[in-house]
Design an enzyme around this catalytic site. Structure first.
Site, PDB file in Angstrom:
ATOM      1  N   TYR A 143       0.812  -1.211   0.000  1.00 41.42           N
ATOM      2  CA  TYR A 143       0.000   0.000   0.000  1.00 41.42           C
ATOM      3  C   TYR A 143       0.850   1.268   0.000  1.00 41.42           C
ATOM      4  O   TYR A 143       0.386   2.340  -0.387  1.00 41.42           O
ATOM      5  CB  TYR A 143      -0.931   0.026   1.213  1.00 41.42           C
ATOM      6  CG  TYR A 143      -1.988  -1.055   1.214  1.00 41.42           C
ATOM      7  CD1 TYR A 143      -2.396  -1.671   0.049  1.00 41.42           C
ATOM      8  CD2 TYR A 143      -2.569  -1.468   2.407  1.00 41.42           C
ATOM      9  CE1 TYR A 143      -3.345  -2.670   0.056  1.00 41.42           C
ATOM     10  CE2 TYR A 143      -3.526  -2.458   2.437  1.00 41.42           C
ATOM     11  CZ  TYR A 143      -3.919  -3.058   1.261  1.00 41.42           C
ATOM     12  OH  TYR A 143      -4.867  -4.056   1.277  1.00 41.42           O
ATOM     13  N   LYS A 193       4.290 -15.196   2.340  1.00 42.71           N
ATOM     14  CA  LYS A 193       4.278 -15.948   1.081  1.00 42.71           C
ATOM     15  C   LYS A 193       5.731 -16.176   0.663  1.00 42.71           C
ATOM     16  O   LYS A 193       6.158 -15.838  -0.440  1.00 42.71           O
ATOM     17  CB  LYS A 193       3.490 -15.175   0.015  1.00 42.71           C
ATOM     18  CG  LYS A 193       3.135 -16.011  -1.214  1.00 42.71           C
ATOM     19  CD  LYS A 193       2.204 -17.176  -0.932  1.00 42.71           C
ATOM     20  CE  LYS A 193       1.840 -17.896  -2.238  1.00 42.71           C
ATOM     21  NZ  LYS A 193       1.129 -19.166  -2.000  1.00 42.71           N
ATOM     22  N   ASP A 226      -2.201 -18.209   1.717  1.00 43.34           N
ATOM     23  CA  ASP A 226      -3.329 -18.943   1.156  1.00 43.34           C
ATOM     24  C   ASP A 226      -3.774 -20.056   2.105  1.00 43.34           C
ATOM     25  O   ASP A 226      -4.979 -20.274   2.318  1.00 43.34           O
ATOM     26  CB  ASP A 226      -2.998 -19.501  -0.234  1.00 43.34           C
ATOM     27  CG  ASP A 226      -1.619 -20.130  -0.320  1.00 43.34           C
ATOM     28  OD1 ASP A 226      -0.834 -20.041   0.642  1.00 43.34           O
ATOM     29  OD2 ASP A 226      -1.312 -20.715  -1.389  1.00 43.34           O
ATOM     30  N   ASP A 250      -4.958  -7.128   5.985  1.00 40.51           N
ATOM     31  CA  ASP A 250      -6.192  -6.474   5.552  1.00 40.51           C
ATOM     32  C   ASP A 250      -7.219  -7.526   5.148  1.00 40.51           C
ATOM     33  O   ASP A 250      -8.393  -7.477   5.539  1.00 40.51           O
ATOM     34  CB  ASP A 250      -5.876  -5.535   4.382  1.00 40.51           C
ATOM     35  CG  ASP A 250      -7.019  -4.601   4.046  1.00 40.51           C
ATOM     36  OD1 ASP A 250      -8.068  -4.641   4.728  1.00 40.51           O
ATOM     37  OD2 ASP A 250      -6.868  -3.812   3.101  1.00 40.51           O
ATOM     38  N   ASP A 254     -10.579  -9.302   7.772  1.00 44.54           N
ATOM     39  CA  ASP A 254     -11.986  -9.246   7.364  1.00 44.54           C
ATOM     40  C   ASP A 254     -12.572 -10.647   7.243  1.00 44.54           C
ATOM     41  O   ASP A 254     -13.749 -10.871   7.565  1.00 44.54           O
ATOM     42  CB  ASP A 254     -12.130  -8.498   6.040  1.00 44.54           C
ATOM     43  CG  ASP A 254     -12.189  -6.994   6.236  1.00 44.54           C
ATOM     44  OD1 ASP A 254     -11.939  -6.539   7.369  1.00 44.54           O
ATOM     45  OD2 ASP A 254     -12.467  -6.273   5.265  1.00 44.54           O
TER      46      ASP A 254
END
Length: 361
Positions: A143, A193, A226, A250, A254
């Site tokens: 970001y 990752k 994942d 992020d 959620d």
């Protein structure tokens, strides 16, 4: 002996003023009970600030926040501001607030409430007893990395962003995660990752090095993002503290929100190295129901509880607010987003009244 604290209140937009009013009533009540003196300074942010000053984060708002012991934010944003240039939109005010306060660590607790087990789309035996904490790095990653932008190349438009972390940024957020895990059940799962991304390889190396040097008493594990996403819905009770970068956190936070049945139940805290923390519910401003007394104030009240516990170190007062939420839900009171058969539908203000009664009983 009375303990005095200065709190900046940021009601913001949409349902923000409604849920903030409920939280303030509860804070006043619990303060009287625990001999706290909370001094409030209410300031505009987001669309509300644009309406009065033309900018989403006035200098006076940021200065008030910096001068406080903790900041309580309700919600920002509305479609009416979507046509403004990005620097003038409400969301830019929130980013400016985080940057202005030096907030780099976002904490999102996810704990299922027995009375709401049926509200989740997952089976009760999967989510019963879930109590985890997502620790998300807030100021780095894709970001904020550079270079980024959009260019014309080879006859077509190309867009790009850069995921970047320095070793000091990783160490800083990892220490927060390890310290929190040490105070909970002693388990930290770092999400990356590393099988694909160079930045994740550095992330994992730094987390392992910090664990070896300073946190050998904490159980450390690693998951690719994942797999972590899958495990959150397959067996969420395995997690205590989840440590993640900005983008992964992020998304995962959620996803984890739905373990509780509603995003309207989750608070959050954003912390820096020093200075006041920012406490806010993770839901949005819900402009479609603003002013209709239909908002769910529970995440706002739980954010106020986080403010008391994390920001002001008032554990007993925080526990009282959380217990009031549990008692009201156990009694069957629900706002529309939580409504179930056999329960009593109430609005935002009435939910606040029930919480006050539960707190004072």
């Amino acid at each position: 002996m009375t303990s005095r604290h200065r709190i900046t209140l940021l009601p913001g937009d949409g349902i923000g003023p409604e849920i903030m009013a409920v939280a303030r009533q509860l804070l006043d009540a619990v303060s009287r009970r625990h001999q706290l003196e909370l001094v409030y300074d209410e300031q505009p942010i987001g669309g509300a600030a644009i309406d009065v000053s033309g900018e989403p984060l006035p200098a006076a708002t940021l200065e008030a926040c910096r001068a406080s012991d903790a900041v309580l934010l309700a919600a920002i944003g509305s479609p009416q501001y979507d046509s403004l240039p990005r620097p003038q939109r409400p969301e830019t005010g929130l980013l400016g607030l985080r940057g202005g306060l030096g907030l780099f660590a976002n904490l999102r607790p996810v704990k299922t409430v027995p009375a709401l087990i049926g509200a989740s789309t997952l089976r009760p035996e999967v989510i019963s007893g879930v109590d985890l904490l997502v620790v998300r790095e807030l100021t780095g990653g894709i970001y904020f990395g550079t270079p980024k932008g959009r260019v014309q190349a080879a006859g077509e438009e190309r867009a790009f962003n850069t995921m970047a972390y320095s070793s000091s940024e990783i160490d800083r957020i990892a220490r927060v995660g390890f310290d929190l895990a040490r105070g909970r059940r002693g388990r930290l799962c770092s999400v990356d990752k590393a099988n694909v991304l160079d930045v994740s390889q550095l992330w994992r190396e730094r987390v392992v090095a910090l664990h070896t040097a300073d946190y050998g008493d904490v159980e450390l594990s690693h998951l690719y993002v994942d797999n972590a996403a899958m495990q959150l819905v397959r067996a969420p009770r395995q997690f205590d503290v989840l440590l993640t970068g900005n983008l992964f956190g992020d998304i995962l936070s959620d996803e984890a929100a739905m373990l509780t049945g509603s995003i309207g139940m989750l608070p959050s805290a954003s912390l820096g190295s020093d200075g006041p923390g920012l406490f806010e519910p993770i839901h949005g401003s819900a402009p479609d129901i603003a002013g209709q007394d239909r908002a769910n104030p529970l995440a706002m009240v739980l954010s106020a509880a986080m403010l008391l516990r994390v920001g002001l170190k008032q554990e007993a007062a925080a526990a009282d607010l959380e217990a009031a939420v549990d008692r009201v839900l156990e009694a069957g009171y629900r706002t529309g987003d939580l409504m179930a058969e056999g329960c009593s539908l109430v609005g935002c203000q009435a939910m606040g009244e029930q919480l006050l009664q539960a707190l004072e009983s």
